[in-house]
Design a protein around this motif. Structure first.
Motif, PDB file in Angstrom:
ATOM      1  N   VAL A   1       0.811  -1.214   0.000  1.00 53.32           N
ATOM      2  CA  VAL A   1       0.000   0.000   0.000  1.00 53.32           C
ATOM      3  C   VAL A   1       0.849   1.271   0.000  1.00 53.32           C
ATOM      4  O   VAL A   1       0.317   2.363  -0.158  1.00 53.32           O
ATOM      5  N   ASP A   2       2.168   1.141   0.167  1.00 54.20           N
ATOM      6  CA  ASP A   2       3.054   2.300   0.246  1.00 54.20           C
ATOM      7  C   ASP A   2       3.606   2.643  -1.137  1.00 54.20           C
ATOM      8  O   ASP A   2       4.261   1.827  -1.783  1.00 54.20           O
ATOM      9  N   ALA A   3       3.350   3.853  -1.592  1.00 51.09           N
ATOM     10  CA  ALA A   3       3.794   4.277  -2.917  1.00 51.09           C
ATOM     11  C   ALA A   3       5.313   4.395  -3.021  1.00 51.09           C
ATOM     12  O   ALA A   3       5.871   4.291  -4.109  1.00 51.09           O
ATOM     13  N   ALA A   4       6.004   4.577  -1.911  1.00 49.06           N
ATOM     14  CA  ALA A   4       7.456   4.734  -1.924  1.00 49.06           C
ATOM     15  C   ALA A   4       8.198   3.400  -1.969  1.00 49.06           C
ATOM     16  O   ALA A   4       9.424   3.377  -2.078  1.00 49.06           O
ATOM     17  N   ALA A   5       7.482   2.300  -1.904  1.00 43.31           N
ATOM     18  CA  ALA A   5       8.123   0.988  -1.805  1.00 43.31           C
ATOM     19  C   ALA A   5       8.993   0.667  -3.012  1.00 43.31           C
ATOM     20  O   ALA A   5      10.098   0.148  -2.867  1.00 43.31           O
ATOM     21  N   THR A   6       8.541   0.969  -4.203  1.00 43.12           N
ATOM     22  CA  THR A   6       9.283   0.621  -5.416  1.00 43.12           C
ATOM     23  C   THR A   6      10.662   1.265  -5.431  1.00 43.12           C
ATOM     24  O   THR A   6      11.671   0.583  -5.620  1.00 43.12           O
TER      25      THR A   6
ATOM     26  N   TYR B   1       5.419  -3.379   2.759  1.00 43.68           N
ATOM     27  CA  TYR B   1       6.414  -2.331   2.968  1.00 43.68           C
ATOM     28  C   TYR B   1       5.817  -1.285   3.883  1.00 43.68           C
ATOM     29  O   TYR B   1       4.718  -0.778   3.622  1.00 43.68           O
ATOM     30  N   GLY B   2       6.520  -0.966   4.948  1.00 41.62           N
ATOM     31  CA  GLY B   2       6.051   0.110   5.811  1.00 41.62           C
ATOM     32  C   GLY B   2       6.300  -0.170   7.274  1.00 41.62           C
ATOM     33  O   GLY B   2       6.875  -1.187   7.655  1.00 41.62           O
ATOM     34  N   THR B   3       5.848   0.748   8.072  1.00 43.06           N
ATOM     35  CA  THR B   3       6.038   0.676   9.516  1.00 43.06           C
ATOM     36  C   THR B   3       4.678   0.712  10.190  1.00 43.06           C
ATOM     37  O   THR B   3       3.816   1.506   9.824  1.00 43.06           O
ATOM     38  N   THR B   4       4.503  -0.170  11.167  1.00 43.07           N
ATOM     39  CA  THR B   4       3.298  -0.138  11.989  1.00 43.07           C
ATOM     40  C   THR B   4       3.694   0.338  13.368  1.00 43.07           C
ATOM     41  O   THR B   4       4.763  -0.011  13.877  1.00 43.07           O
ATOM     42  N   TYR B   5       2.853   1.150  13.949  1.00 46.43           N
ATOM     43  CA  TYR B   5       3.151   1.760  15.242  1.00 46.43           C
ATOM     44  C   TYR B   5       2.207   1.231  16.310  1.00 46.43           C
ATOM     45  O   TYR B   5       1.006   1.123  16.097  1.00 46.43           O
TER      46      TYR B   5
ATOM     47  N   VAL C   1       8.429  -3.418   8.261  1.00 47.07           N
ATOM     48  CA  VAL C   1       8.310  -4.689   7.561  1.00 47.07           C
ATOM     49  C   VAL C   1       8.530  -4.469   6.067  1.00 47.07           C
ATOM     50  O   VAL C   1       7.941  -3.576   5.464  1.00 47.07           O
ATOM     51  N   VAL C   2       9.408  -5.289   5.500  1.00 51.87           N
ATOM     52  CA  VAL C   2       9.606  -5.328   4.056  1.00 51.87           C
ATOM     53  C   VAL C   2       9.554  -6.791   3.656  1.00 51.87           C
ATOM     54  O   VAL C   2      10.341  -7.599   4.137  1.00 51.87           O
ATOM     55  N   ALA C   3       8.606  -7.149   2.810  1.00 54.37           N
ATOM     56  CA  ALA C   3       8.492  -8.522   2.321  1.00 54.37           C
ATOM     57  C   ALA C   3       8.474  -8.489   0.801  1.00 54.37           C
ATOM     58  O   ALA C   3       7.731  -7.719   0.195  1.00 54.37           O
ATOM     59  N   LEU C   4       9.329  -9.309   0.204  1.00 49.02           N
ATOM     60  CA  LEU C   4       9.463  -9.346  -1.253  1.00 49.02           C
ATOM     61  C   LEU C   4       9.306 -10.762  -1.765  1.00 49.02           C
ATOM     62  O   LEU C   4       9.608 -11.711  -1.064  1.00 49.02           O
ATOM     63  N   GLU C   5       8.881 -10.866  -2.993  1.00 48.56           N
ATOM     64  CA  GLU C   5       9.000 -12.105  -3.744  1.00 48.56           C
ATOM     65  C   GLU C   5       9.948 -11.784  -4.882  1.00 48.56           C
ATOM     66  O   GLU C   5       9.834 -10.726  -5.508  1.00 48.56           O
ATOM     67  N   ALA C   6      10.872 -12.685  -5.139  1.00 46.52           N
ATOM     68  CA  ALA C   6      11.858 -12.430  -6.176  1.00 46.52           C
ATOM     69  C   ALA C   6      12.108 -13.694  -6.979  1.00 46.52           C
ATOM     70  O   ALA C   6      11.949 -14.807  -6.473  1.00 46.52           O
ATOM     71  N   LYS C   7      12.480 -13.503  -8.233  1.00 41.94           N
ATOM     72  CA  LYS C   7      12.905 -14.631  -9.051  1.00 41.94           C
ATOM     73  C   LYS C   7      13.990 -14.151  -9.999  1.00 41.94           C
ATOM     74  O   LYS C   7      13.971 -13.022 -10.488  1.00 41.94           O
TER      75      LYS C   7
END
Length: 149
Positions: A49-54, A118-122, A130-136
């Motif tokens: 949901v975070d636009a800055a993640a990319t 992607y982002g921070t929860t308070y 938290v940053v979670a990725l899927e990669a190949k």
């Protein structure tokens, strides 16, 4: 005394057993056979949901690869080449065939990233980033999947 020692020992074993996570078996056969030297890191898709993640993920993705000895195509050059060819979004870049990416960039492999979280929860007195990725990793010469995770 002996009974409390047994209980403490069992508790310690149970605690240590709880810390061990499942082992993930990864097959590196295709990766070893391919022996990529250069890697093209595509702009990440953003499922968070975070636009800055990319931009944030892309800025951090190339350094570990370069430090591991791979030639990583410069991010600014890759971005400009995509824009000059009318591929202005990450989805457009991911939809490009491996053969076309090989023709344009000449890289051995391409790293496809998808940002899931992607982002921070308070909370009241703490926060969690938290940053979670899927990669190949795809061999651009053959289209073979070299690694996924």
């Amino acid at each position: 005394m002996m009974k409390s020692l047994r209980i403490a020992l069992l508790a310690a074993v149970a605690l240590l057993a709880g810390c061990a996570g499942p082992q993930r078996n990864v097959d590196y056969t295709a990766f070893r056979e391919s022996k990529p030297v250069s890697i093209l890191v595509l702009p990440p898709l953003n499922s968070s949901v975070d636009a800055a993640a990319t931009a944030a993920v892309l800025s951090q993705a190339t350094l570990p690869l370069a430090e591991s000895g791979y030639y990583v195509m410069p991010v600014a050059v890759v971005d400009e080449v995509f824009k000059q060819n009318g591929l202005s979004t990450a989805a457009d870049a991911h939809a490009t065939s491996p053969a076309k990416l090989l023709q344009i960039f000449g890289a051995d492999a391409a790293l496809y990233l998808d940002v899931k979280k992607y982002g921070t929860t308070y909370a009241i007195i703490s926060s969690e980033s938290v940053v979670a990725l899927e990669a190949k990793l795809i061999d651009l010469r053959t289209g073979t999947l070299l690694w996924a995770g």
